[in-house]
Each structure stands twice: as C-alpha cells, then as structure tokens.
Design a protein around this motif. Structure first.
Motif, PDB file in Angstrom:
ATOM      1  N   ILE A   1      10.217  -2.188  35.494  1.00 31.29           N
ATOM      2  CA  ILE A   1      11.377  -2.312  34.619  1.00 31.29           C
ATOM      3  C   ILE A   1      12.526  -2.904  35.429  1.00 31.29           C
ATOM      4  O   ILE A   1      12.573  -2.755  36.651  1.00 31.29           O
ATOM      5  N   ALA A   2      13.458  -3.550  34.747  1.00 33.08           N
ATOM      6  CA  ALA A   2      14.660  -4.070  35.392  1.00 33.08           C
ATOM      7  C   ALA A   2      15.653  -2.931  35.585  1.00 33.08           C
ATOM      8  O   ALA A   2      15.874  -2.126  34.673  1.00 33.08           O
ATOM      9  N   HIS A   3      16.247  -2.860  36.761  1.00 32.54           N
ATOM     10  CA  HIS A   3      17.291  -1.864  37.041  1.00 32.54           C
ATOM     11  C   HIS A   3      18.405  -1.977  35.998  1.00 32.54           C
ATOM     12  O   HIS A   3      18.926  -0.965  35.515  1.00 32.54           O
ATOM     13  N   GLU A   4      18.740  -3.197  35.644  1.00 32.49           N
ATOM     14  CA  GLU A   4      19.790  -3.428  34.658  1.00 32.49           C
ATOM     15  C   GLU A   4      19.424  -2.815  33.300  1.00 32.49           C
ATOM     16  O   GLU A   4      20.292  -2.304  32.582  1.00 32.49           O
ATOM     17  N   ASP A   5      18.139  -2.838  32.954  1.00 30.19           N
ATOM     18  CA  ASP A   5      17.700  -2.260  31.675  1.00 30.19           C
ATOM     19  C   ASP A   5      17.736  -0.737  31.703  1.00 30.19           C
ATOM     20  O   ASP A   5      18.060  -0.096  30.697  1.00 30.19           O
TER      21      ASP A   5
ATOM     22  N   PRO B   1      16.678 -11.897  35.127  1.00 29.06           N
ATOM     23  CA  PRO B   1      17.169 -11.888  33.747  1.00 29.06           C
ATOM     24  C   PRO B   1      16.026 -11.776  32.730  1.00 29.06           C
ATOM     25  O   PRO B   1      14.947 -12.338  32.933  1.00 29.06           O
ATOM     26  N   ASP B   2      16.287 -11.045  31.653  1.00 30.20           N
ATOM     27  CA  ASP B   2      15.317 -10.879  30.553  1.00 30.20           C
ATOM     28  C   ASP B   2      13.951 -10.426  31.061  1.00 30.20           C
ATOM     29  O   ASP B   2      12.908 -10.867  30.575  1.00 30.20           O
TER      30      ASP B   2
ATOM     31  N   LYS C   1      14.064  -0.157  22.963  1.00 29.35           N
ATOM     32  CA  LYS C   1      13.190  -0.983  22.120  1.00 29.35           C
ATOM     33  C   LYS C   1      12.838  -2.342  22.710  1.00 29.35           C
ATOM     34  O   LYS C   1      11.695  -2.768  22.661  1.00 29.35           O
ATOM     35  N   PHE C   2      13.781  -3.044  23.285  1.00 28.15           N
ATOM     36  CA  PHE C   2      13.492  -4.385  23.801  1.00 28.15           C
ATOM     37  C   PHE C   2      13.712  -4.500  25.309  1.00 28.15           C
ATOM     38  O   PHE C   2      13.795  -5.598  25.840  1.00 28.15           O
TER      39      PHE C   2
END
Length: 190
Positions: free
Chosen positions: A66-70, A99-100, A156-157
C-alpha cells in the motif's frame, strides 16, 4: 518508470489479521517467509473469487503493498484519533512516493534495490473482516469507535495491491523501489 521508497515492512502469522512490523522481509518464490499468505496455491474464498469457495487455485496474493500516502488518507477520512499503520490493515509493504499506487495495472513490476522483483496481480479491495477489525481496534477523534462501513468507504480506491514474487530475496525498510509498467514482449517492441 517511477521511483519510491519502502517505509515499513510487515509479516503476519496464521490466525491473526494484524501484521507485525519487521526490519526486513525474506521473499521466497512462493511468498513471504513466515507470512500467512505464503504459498503457490490457496483456497478460493466463498465470495469474491471466480471459483467456487474452497476450490484450490493459484495464489495471486503472495504479498500485499500500500502507499504510505493512502494509509494517511484512510486514517484522515475515518477521523481516527491514532493513524493506522500498514500492519494494522494486514499489508506487508508500505511504499512512499508512487502516485496512484493502488491503480497500478496487472503486470506492473516493483524492483527493489536488493534485486527482488514483485509483479502486481490485482487491486486489494477492502474486505468485511478487515473493516470489522479496524472498527473494533480504533477510535475516532470524537472518542467513538468507527463503523466498519467507514473503513470500507475510506479505503475503497486506495487499499493497495497484491501480487506474486518474480525474483526472491530480501526487502528492507528504507530500500528504494522502481515501478515499471508491463513491457511488451521483446518480439513486439521493434
């Protein structure tokens, strides 16, 4: 080609939903040594898989990332008093700077400075068991527990990705990672 950095790595034993932070992950050709998702095959879940529940199938979930930002975004959207960690939501690798990240397509490779190569299989949707686990183990800034639906909606995304090991080795917190979209076969590139 995009570069990021490994923020943290986590491993989870059978029978637990949390994954404990560690210094490094040993990636074998069939997954993470010591992790409950390791294996060349797995049984299909009762819901969410193409096969009938219990059918032995190829394991496309040898690792999760997972992204830390997410993780930060999910924590903020849920108004949690303490931010979530990747391990608290059963993720093996937390990566910063891509990103994304959760929208990277199947076939994308993550190449770590140690030489480990992981291949993306699919998006990791928020599941009901994890939503309940997060609700039972966290509190919002108002002092109330979050609802399971709040995790499902917030994640969710941006729940991250799952995939398989292409080249085994070790991944450490702090390692650089290069992300490349799937290339056409050599015979099609010329």
């Amino acid at each position: 080609m995009t570069q990021g950095r490994v923020v943290s790595v986590h491993v989870g034993a059978t029978g637990t939903l949390d994954k404990d932070a560690d210094q490094s992950l040993e990636m074998a050709i069939d997954g993470i040594v010591g992790d409950r998702h390791r294996g060349a095959t797995r049984k299909a879940w009762a819901t969410g898989d193409k096969q009938v529940g219990g059918t032995v199938r190829r394991n496309e979930r040898q690792w999760s990332a997972i992204a830390h930002e997410d993780v930060e975004q999910i924590s903020q959207a849920m108004s949690l008093a303490q931010p979530l960690t990747a391990g608290a939501i059963a993720v093996n690798i937390c990566i910063q700077g891509i990103p994304d990240f959760s929208r990277l397509p199947r076939g994308t490779t993550l190449t770590f400075e140690s030489g480990v190569v992981l291949m993306v299989e699919e998006y990791n949707p928020p599941c009901g068991d994890m939503a309940l686990h997060v609700a039972e183990n966290n509190v919002t800034t108002s002092g109330e527990p979050p609802t399971p639906q709040s995790f499902s909606e917030a994640a969710k995304f941006c729940r991250g990705l799952v995939g398989v090991v292409e080249v085994p080795g070790s991944i450490r917190a702090g390692d650089q990672v290069t992300v490349e979209s799937e290339l056409l076969p050599k015979w099609l590139r010329s």
